[in-house]
Scaffold this motif. Structure first.
Motif, PDB file in Angstrom:
ATOM      1  N   THR A   1      42.561  32.049  39.542  1.00 22.72           N
ATOM      2  CA  THR A   1      41.829  31.743  40.765  1.00 22.72           C
ATOM      3  C   THR A   1      42.613  30.706  41.545  1.00 22.72           C
ATOM      4  O   THR A   1      43.662  30.247  41.098  1.00 22.72           O
ATOM      5  CB  THR A   1      40.427  31.174  40.454  1.00 22.72           C
ATOM      6  OG1 THR A   1      40.584  29.885  39.810  1.00 22.72           O
ATOM      7  CG2 THR A   1      39.630  32.101  39.542  1.00 22.72           C
TER       8      THR A   1
ATOM      9  N   ASP B   1      40.553  36.577  40.549  1.00 14.56           N
ATOM     10  CA  ASP B   1      40.330  36.483  41.995  1.00 14.56           C
ATOM     11  C   ASP B   1      41.490  37.196  42.676  1.00 14.56           C
ATOM     12  O   ASP B   1      42.541  36.608  42.904  1.00 14.56           O
ATOM     13  CB  ASP B   1      40.257  35.014  42.422  1.00 14.56           C
ATOM     14  CG  ASP B   1      39.917  34.840  43.897  1.00 14.56           C
ATOM     15  OD1 ASP B   1      39.851  35.851  44.621  1.00 14.56           O
ATOM     16  OD2 ASP B   1      39.734  33.683  44.336  1.00 14.56           O
TER      17      ASP B   1
ATOM     18  N   GLU C   1      35.980  38.254  41.852  1.00 12.16           N
ATOM     19  CA  GLU C   1      35.239  37.708  42.986  1.00 12.16           C
ATOM     20  C   GLU C   1      35.746  38.101  44.370  1.00 12.16           C
ATOM     21  O   GLU C   1      35.104  37.776  45.369  1.00 12.16           O
ATOM     22  CB  GLU C   1      35.201  36.176  42.900  1.00 12.16           C
ATOM     23  CG  GLU C   1      36.475  35.477  43.302  1.00 12.16           C
ATOM     24  CD  GLU C   1      36.229  34.098  43.887  1.00 12.16           C
ATOM     25  OE1 GLU C   1      35.480  33.997  44.870  1.00 12.16           O
ATOM     26  OE2 GLU C   1      36.808  33.135  43.361  1.00 12.16           O
ATOM     27  N   SER C   2      36.864  38.784  44.482  1.00 13.59           N
ATOM     28  CA  SER C   2      37.394  39.083  45.817  1.00 13.59           C
ATOM     29  C   SER C   2      37.268  40.560  46.154  1.00 13.59           C
ATOM     30  O   SER C   2      37.224  41.421  45.266  1.00 13.59           O
ATOM     31  CB  SER C   2      38.873  38.678  45.915  1.00 13.59           C
ATOM     32  OG  SER C   2      39.686  39.635  45.277  1.00 13.59           O
TER      33      SER C   2
ATOM     34  N   ASN D   1      32.018  39.736  44.137  1.00 13.57           N
ATOM     35  CA  ASN D   1      32.229  39.713  45.583  1.00 13.57           C
ATOM     36  C   ASN D   1      31.040  40.292  46.352  1.00 13.57           C
ATOM     37  O   ASN D   1      30.677  39.803  47.415  1.00 13.57           O
ATOM     38  CB  ASN D   1      33.489  40.492  45.962  1.00 13.57           C
ATOM     39  CG  ASN D   1      33.724  40.493  47.468  1.00 13.57           C
ATOM     40  OD1 ASN D   1      34.089  39.486  48.045  1.00 13.57           O
ATOM     41  ND2 ASN D   1      33.482  41.631  48.113  1.00 13.57           N
TER      42      ASN D   1
ATOM     43  N   HIS E   1      41.869  37.796  51.414  1.00 10.10           N
ATOM     44  CA  HIS E   1      42.442  37.277  50.170  1.00 10.10           C
ATOM     45  C   HIS E   1      43.928  37.598  50.037  1.00 10.10           C
ATOM     46  O   HIS E   1      44.729  36.759  49.655  1.00 10.10           O
ATOM     47  CB  HIS E   1      41.704  37.843  48.959  1.00 10.10           C
ATOM     48  CG  HIS E   1      42.352  37.449  47.661  1.00 10.10           C
ATOM     49  ND1 HIS E   1      42.094  36.238  47.050  1.00 10.10           N
ATOM     50  CD2 HIS E   1      43.284  38.066  46.892  1.00 10.10           C
ATOM     51  CE1 HIS E   1      42.827  36.142  45.964  1.00 10.10           C
ATOM     52  NE2 HIS E   1      43.559  37.242  45.826  1.00 10.10           N
TER      53      HIS E   1
ATOM     54  N   GLN F   1      29.835  33.120  39.262  1.00  4.34           N
ATOM     55  CA  GLN F   1      30.891  33.524  38.334  1.00  4.34           C
ATOM     56  C   GLN F   1      30.547  33.109  36.900  1.00  4.34           C
ATOM     57  O   GLN F   1      30.733  33.889  35.961  1.00  4.34           O
ATOM     58  CB  GLN F   1      32.218  32.890  38.746  1.00  4.34           C
ATOM     59  CG  GLN F   1      32.809  33.469  40.023  1.00  4.34           C
ATOM     60  CD  GLN F   1      34.010  32.660  40.487  1.00  4.34           C
ATOM     61  OE1 GLN F   1      33.901  31.467  40.771  1.00  4.34           O
ATOM     62  NE2 GLN F   1      35.153  33.304  40.562  1.00  4.34           N
TER      63      GLN F   1
END
Length: 456
Positions: free
Chosen positions: A79, A156, A181-182, A206, A326, A389
């Protein structure tokens, strides 16, 4: 270089690569690779400050510390390494996990924070300004450690997951799940799932409500201006800006620019998001229609080659070009590395690209994520994502066999609502409680969840 003013500086008296030096913490720990372990005390201060704005993670620590829901978990993470993610990492260790960590962006690591994590016993491999080779070396050091094999992945962007699939596929025999998460990383997971190559369950953070409606929107609404101001000192009033993409990130960027008097255009492929842009008062255009006149170009689509060389060639002199997605694929930066164009580094993360006729554009962070590369992001809103998370990791790690198959899942709405509720006391906010009659009328449990699982 051991002074507070140097903590986030790009310069250093020792310009050698961290890979060429062996460093040790005060306790003799050496399983890490960072810029300068001497910055640890400054990084610790930053982490302590961040803790004050991350109430839900601190509550989670207090509530779950005794039961250690992550005891036995070996989490390998990739991350951004900032004070906020440090609070998350240390929360995971408080809950029983062992962690090894790398950075998902070569420019976003806060060196002092990485030092504080290392001093605290975390095996962290990251520093600001890594080369591409350094980036993959750091990920490899995390994933391929002697006498240590991960059983959970927190990613990530999907680079860590991709690397393990490519180099160490046998590790997936032990891995219980992936938390991503992205939008970029989630897209890659769905591709693996569609091709029948996803070998473990994955949690799509995400698209959880707490990520989409808070981190993506409110974080970007505040940090877009911070990143642009720090790098260019631009005044927004009267400037013409085009924002490519009107998802939650685009909505946040547009709201901020509009509030400071900028004239904002939108490009969008999705008719629903396009209609939202129109009804929010923005002009929907094709990039080719206005590329010659705009002062600022911002990408936030999660796609590739959104701004290609044909658009870069047509931009006006002094146009600012940056990315809030991202991945660094949205702007075709590679097409600018040609003999006829001159690159001039004018300050950290700011390059002037000069054409033969003297025209120049201002490229920020070489097309990488602007806010975390060039400024900082609001701590409180990251608390929401980080708590999500952590709960996703706990859920996947402790799930009984058979609950999750080799597929991509959304976080249950009950968890989304729990994360939101943990942050309400910060505002001295008081929820209204449904009566039994009202709950029955709506067909809901009076304590939630209040939204169906498909709600986003």
């Amino acid at each position: 270089m051991d002074s507070y003013s140097s903590v986030y500086s790009d310069s250093s008296e020792d310009e050698s690569s961290p890979r060429d030096r062996v460093q040790k913490t005060s306790k003799g720990h050496s399983d890490f690779c960072i810029k300068n372990i001497k910055q640890a005390k400054f990084g610790r201060r930053e982490i302590q400050i961040a803790q004050q704005e991350m109430p839900a993670l601190m509550v989670l620590r207090r509530r779950a510390e005794g039961e250690k829901p992550l005891a036995g978990a070996k989490v390998v993470g990739c991350t951004h390494i900032t004070a906020q993610t440090a609070v998350l990492i240390e929360t995971l260790t408080t809950l029983g996990a062992q962690c090894r960590w790398a950075a998902c962006n070569i420019y976003s690591t806060q060196n002092a924070v990485a030092a504080a994590l290392a001093e605290g016993g975390i095996s962290v491999f990251a520093w600001k300004g890594e080369s591409e080779d350094d980036f993959w070396w750091c990920i490899d050091r995390c994933a391929n450690a002697d006498a240590w094999q991960p059983n959970m992945i927190l990613d990530d962007g999907g680079d860590l997951t991709h690397w393990i699939y490519k180099k160490y596929p046998s590790l997936f025999k032990r891995i219980k799940g992936i938390v991503e998460e992205s939008v970029t990383g989630v897209h890659r997971l769905y591709q693996l799932s569609k091709g029948g190559k996803l070998s473990v369950p994955a949690m799509n953070v995400n698209d959880s409500v707490t990520k989409q409606k808070f981190d993506n929107l409110y974080c970007c609404r505040e940090s877009i201006l911070d990143g642009l101001k720090r790098t260019t000192d631009v005044m927004f009033g009267g400037k013409q800006a085009v924002v490519c993409g009107y998802g939650e990130v685009g909505k946040g960027c547009c709201a901020a620019l509009k509030a400071l008097g900028a004239i904002v255009f939108i490009t969008e492929v999705d008719p629903i998001c396009a209609l939202q842009a129109c009804m929010d008062g923005f002009r929907l255009v094709k990039l080719t229609e206005i590329i010659r006149q705009v002062d600022i170009v911002i990408t936030c689509t999660g796609n590739r080659n959104v701004v290609g060389r044909e658009y870069l060639d047509r931009m006006k002199n002094g146009c600012i070009v940056c990315n809030m997605g991202h991945s660094n694929t949205e702007i075709d930066v590679a097409s600018l590395r040609t003999p006829e164009l001159t690159w001039e580094r004018v300050r950290s993360q700011v390059d002037h690209i000069i054409w033969p006729d003297g025209k120049r554009i201002i490229l920020l962070a070489e097309g990488r994520l602007l806010n975390l590369s060039c400024s900082t992001v609001p701590t409180f809103v990251l608390s929401i994502t980080a708590t999500t998370q952590a709960l996703a990791l706990i859920e996947l790690y402790n799930a009984p066999e058979g609950r999750y198959k080799q597929d991509v899942y959304l976080l249950p709405k009950k968890m989304d609502e729990y994360v939101a509720s943990l942050h309400l006391p910060t505002f001295d906010a008081h929820l209204t409680e449904l009566t039994d009659e009202q709950a029955k009328y709506l067909g809901l449990n009076k304590y939630g969840p209040f939204k169906p699982n498909y709600y986003r």
